[in-house]
Design a protein around this motif. Sequence first.
Motif, PDB file in Angstrom:
ATOM      1  N   LEU A  14       0.830  -1.205   0.000  1.00  0.00           N
ATOM      2  CA  LEU A  14       0.000   0.000   0.000  1.00  0.00           C
ATOM      3  C   LEU A  14       0.864   1.255   0.000  1.00  0.00           C
ATOM      4  CD1 LEU A  14      -2.791  -1.091   2.478  1.00  0.00           C
ATOM      5  CD2 LEU A  14      -3.045  -0.653   0.028  1.00  0.00           C
ATOM      6  N   GLN A  15       1.937   1.236   0.775  1.00  0.00           N
ATOM      7  CA  GLN A  15       2.844   2.381   0.790  1.00  0.00           C
ATOM      8  C   GLN A  15       3.476   2.587  -0.588  1.00  0.00           C
ATOM      9  OE1 GLN A  15       3.255   4.678   3.199  1.00  0.00           O
ATOM     10  NE2 GLN A  15       1.604   3.589   4.207  1.00  0.00           N
ATOM     11  N   GLN A  16       3.844   1.486  -1.226  1.00  0.00           N
ATOM     12  CA  GLN A  16       4.423   1.582  -2.561  1.00  0.00           C
ATOM     13  C   GLN A  16       3.408   2.187  -3.537  1.00  0.00           C
ATOM     14  OE1 GLN A  16       6.283  -1.941  -4.143  1.00  0.00           O
ATOM     15  NE2 GLN A  16       5.906  -1.305  -6.225  1.00  0.00           N
ATOM     16  N   ASN A  17       2.177   1.712  -3.489  1.00  0.00           N
ATOM     17  CA  ASN A  17       1.151   2.220  -4.395  1.00  0.00           C
ATOM     18  C   ASN A  17       0.823   3.676  -4.116  1.00  0.00           C
ATOM     19  OD1 ASN A  17       0.965  -0.186  -5.781  1.00  0.00           O
ATOM     20  ND2 ASN A  17      -0.684  -0.970  -4.509  1.00  0.00           N
ATOM     21  N   LEU A  18       0.788   4.059  -2.842  1.00  0.00           N
ATOM     22  CA  LEU A  18       0.578   5.469  -2.515  1.00  0.00           C
ATOM     23  C   LEU A  18       1.733   6.324  -3.031  1.00  0.00           C
ATOM     24  CD1 LEU A  18      -0.860   5.127   1.104  1.00  0.00           C
ATOM     25  CD2 LEU A  18      -2.084   5.930  -0.936  1.00  0.00           C
ATOM     26  N   GLY A  19       2.935   5.782  -2.979  1.00  0.00           N
ATOM     27  CA  GLY A  19       4.085   6.494  -3.532  1.00  0.00           C
ATOM     28  C   GLY A  19       3.963   6.673  -5.034  1.00  0.00           C
ATOM     29  N   MET A  20       3.504   5.636  -5.717  1.00  0.00           N
ATOM     30  CA  MET A  20       3.319   5.732  -7.164  1.00  0.00           C
ATOM     31  C   MET A  20       2.276   6.786  -7.505  1.00  0.00           C
ATOM     32  SD  MET A  20       3.456   1.664  -8.065  1.00  0.00           S
ATOM     33  CE  MET A  20       2.944   1.878  -9.759  1.00  0.00           C
ATOM     34  N   LEU A  21       1.174   6.796  -6.761  1.00  0.00           N
ATOM     35  CA  LEU A  21       0.131   7.798  -7.000  1.00  0.00           C
ATOM     36  C   LEU A  21       0.650   9.213  -6.752  1.00  0.00           C
ATOM     37  CD1 LEU A  21      -2.979   6.051  -5.442  1.00  0.00           C
ATOM     38  CD2 LEU A  21      -2.545   6.497  -7.867  1.00  0.00           C
ATOM     39  N   ALA A  22       1.403   9.380  -5.684  1.00  0.00           N
ATOM     40  CA  ALA A  22       1.961  10.704  -5.391  1.00  0.00           C
ATOM     41  C   ALA A  22       2.900  11.152  -6.506  1.00  0.00           C
ATOM     42  CB  ALA A  22       2.690  10.685  -4.048  1.00  0.00           C
ATOM     43  N   ASP A  23       3.686  10.221  -7.029  1.00  0.00           N
ATOM     44  CA  ASP A  23       4.604  10.557  -8.123  1.00  0.00           C
ATOM     45  C   ASP A  23       3.825  10.955  -9.370  1.00  0.00           C
ATOM     46  OD1 ASP A  23       7.000  10.901  -9.511  1.00  0.00           O
ATOM     47  OD2 ASP A  23       7.185   8.774  -9.985  1.00  0.00           O
ATOM     48  N   LEU A  51      10.428  -5.810  -2.285  1.00  0.00           N
ATOM     49  CA  LEU A  51      11.519  -4.863  -2.064  1.00  0.00           C
ATOM     50  C   LEU A  51      12.157  -4.480  -3.395  1.00  0.00           C
ATOM     51  CD1 LEU A  51      13.423  -3.294  -0.164  1.00  0.00           C
ATOM     52  CD2 LEU A  51      14.795  -5.365  -0.013  1.00  0.00           C
ATOM     53  N   CYS A  52      12.334  -5.449  -4.282  1.00  0.00           N
ATOM     54  CA  CYS A  52      12.901  -5.168  -5.606  1.00  0.00           C
ATOM     55  C   CYS A  52      11.987  -4.246  -6.403  1.00  0.00           C
ATOM     56  CB  CYS A  52      13.135  -6.459  -6.373  1.00  0.00           C
ATOM     57  SG  CYS A  52      14.460  -7.461  -5.695  1.00  0.00           S
ATOM     58  N   TRP A  53      10.672  -4.486  -6.344  1.00  0.00           N
ATOM     59  CA  TRP A  53       9.728  -3.624  -7.067  1.00  0.00           C
ATOM     60  C   TRP A  53       9.797  -2.197  -6.543  1.00  0.00           C
ATOM     61  CZ3 TRP A  53       5.375  -7.526  -5.658  1.00  0.00           C
ATOM     62  CH2 TRP A  53       5.530  -8.683  -6.403  1.00  0.00           C
ATOM     63  N   LEU A  54       9.848  -2.070  -5.220  1.00  0.00           N
ATOM     64  CA  LEU A  54       9.893  -0.750  -4.615  1.00  0.00           C
ATOM     65  C   LEU A  54      11.188  -0.032  -4.972  1.00  0.00           C
ATOM     66  CD1 LEU A  54       8.475   0.349  -1.312  1.00  0.00           C
ATOM     67  CD2 LEU A  54      10.796   1.017  -1.857  1.00  0.00           C
ATOM     68  N   LEU A  55      12.296  -0.751  -4.937  1.00  0.00           N
ATOM     69  CA  LEU A  55      13.574  -0.128  -5.296  1.00  0.00           C
ATOM     70  C   LEU A  55      13.567   0.353  -6.741  1.00  0.00           C
ATOM     71  CD1 LEU A  55      16.083  -2.485  -3.482  1.00  0.00           C
ATOM     72  CD2 LEU A  55      15.587  -0.096  -2.927  1.00  0.00           C
ATOM     73  N   ASN A  56      12.908  -0.389  -7.624  1.00  0.00           N
ATOM     74  CA  ASN A  56      12.780   0.047  -9.008  1.00  0.00           C
ATOM     75  C   ASN A  56      12.003   1.360  -9.074  1.00  0.00           C
ATOM     76  OD1 ASN A  56      12.858  -0.506 -12.023  1.00  0.00           O
ATOM     77  ND2 ASN A  56      10.670  -0.288 -11.656  1.00  0.00           N
ATOM     78  N   ASN A  57      10.873   1.437  -8.376  1.00  0.00           N
ATOM     79  CA  ASN A  57      10.075   2.667  -8.388  1.00  0.00           C
ATOM     80  C   ASN A  57      10.844   3.826  -7.765  1.00  0.00           C
ATOM     81  OD1 ASN A  57       7.925   1.375  -9.595  1.00  0.00           O
ATOM     82  ND2 ASN A  57       6.901   0.945  -7.679  1.00  0.00           N
ATOM     83  N   LEU A  58      11.596   3.544  -6.724  1.00  0.00           N
ATOM     84  CA  LEU A  58      12.414   4.576  -6.096  1.00  0.00           C
ATOM     85  C   LEU A  58      13.486   5.071  -7.068  1.00  0.00           C
ATOM     86  CD1 LEU A  58      12.842   6.122  -3.469  1.00  0.00           C
ATOM     87  CD2 LEU A  58      14.289   4.245  -2.689  1.00  0.00           C
ATOM     88  N   GLY A  59      14.082   4.157  -7.817  1.00  0.00           N
ATOM     89  CA  GLY A  59      15.064   4.547  -8.825  1.00  0.00           C
ATOM     90  C   GLY A  59      14.466   5.410  -9.915  1.00  0.00           C
ATOM     91  N   VAL A  60      13.255   5.067 -10.345  1.00  0.00           N
ATOM     92  CA  VAL A  60      12.564   5.873 -11.361  1.00  0.00           C
ATOM     93  C   VAL A  60      12.294   7.273 -10.821  1.00  0.00           C
ATOM     94  CG1 VAL A  60      10.393   6.104 -12.648  1.00  0.00           C
ATOM     95  CG2 VAL A  60      11.552   3.892 -12.563  1.00  0.00           C
ATOM     96  N   LEU A  61      11.870   7.353  -9.562  1.00  0.00           N
ATOM     97  CA  LEU A  61      11.620   8.665  -8.952  1.00  0.00           C
ATOM     98  C   LEU A  61      12.900   9.492  -8.910  1.00  0.00           C
ATOM     99  CD1 LEU A  61       9.785  10.655  -7.377  1.00  0.00           C
ATOM    100  CD2 LEU A  61      10.513   9.462  -5.296  1.00  0.00           C
ATOM    101  N   HIS A  62      13.997   8.894  -8.468  1.00  0.00           N
ATOM    102  CA  HIS A  62      15.265   9.627  -8.402  1.00  0.00           C
ATOM    103  C   HIS A  62      15.727  10.059  -9.794  1.00  0.00           C
ATOM    104  CE1 HIS A  62      16.053   9.442  -4.171  1.00  0.00           C
ATOM    105  NE2 HIS A  62      15.966   8.129  -4.134  1.00  0.00           N
ATOM    106  N   ALA A  63      15.555   9.197 -10.780  1.00  0.00           N
ATOM    107  CA  ALA A  63      15.960   9.555 -12.141  1.00  0.00           C
ATOM    108  C   ALA A  63      15.110  10.698 -12.688  1.00  0.00           C
ATOM    109  CB  ALA A  63      15.860   8.343 -13.060  1.00  0.00           C
ATOM    110  N   SER A  64      13.814  10.656 -12.428  1.00  0.00           N
ATOM    111  CA  SER A  64      12.947  11.735 -12.936  1.00  0.00           C
ATOM    112  C   SER A  64      13.250  13.066 -12.252  1.00  0.00           C
ATOM    113  CB  SER A  64      11.469  11.370 -12.764  1.00  0.00           C
ATOM    114  OG  SER A  64      11.098  11.363 -11.412  1.00  0.00           O
ATOM    115  N   GLU A  65      13.752  12.989 -11.023  1.00  0.00           N
ATOM    116  CA  GLU A  65      14.146  14.190 -10.291  1.00  0.00           C
ATOM    117  C   GLU A  65      15.600  14.568 -10.550  1.00  0.00           C
ATOM    118  OE1 GLU A  65      12.179  16.156  -7.899  1.00  0.00           O
ATOM    119  OE2 GLU A  65      10.748  15.188  -9.258  1.00  0.00           O
TER     120      GLU A  65
END
Length: 68
Positions: A14-23, A51-65
């Motif tokens: 749920l935290q991961q999905n909320l992070g995706m929505l916020a992004d 954890l791997c899925w979340l790290l991927n999304n975190l990497g995408v967020l950092h790259a977009s920023e």
Amino acid sequence: MADRCGDQRLFGMLQQNLGMLADIRGNPAAALAHYSVGLRTFEATNDLEPLCWLLNNLGVLHASEQRY
């Protein structure tokens, strides 16, 4: 509710999905906050698959920023 019921995997997802929505909504600070909670949850339970899925999304967020 997931946290109170003790379902840590669901809570982390749920935290991961909320992070995706916020992004998607253009709020990287909120996305990072949600991803951080999910990351700590998956690390604490040693749940490597999401954890791997979340790290991927975190990497995408950092790259977009452009936070290399």
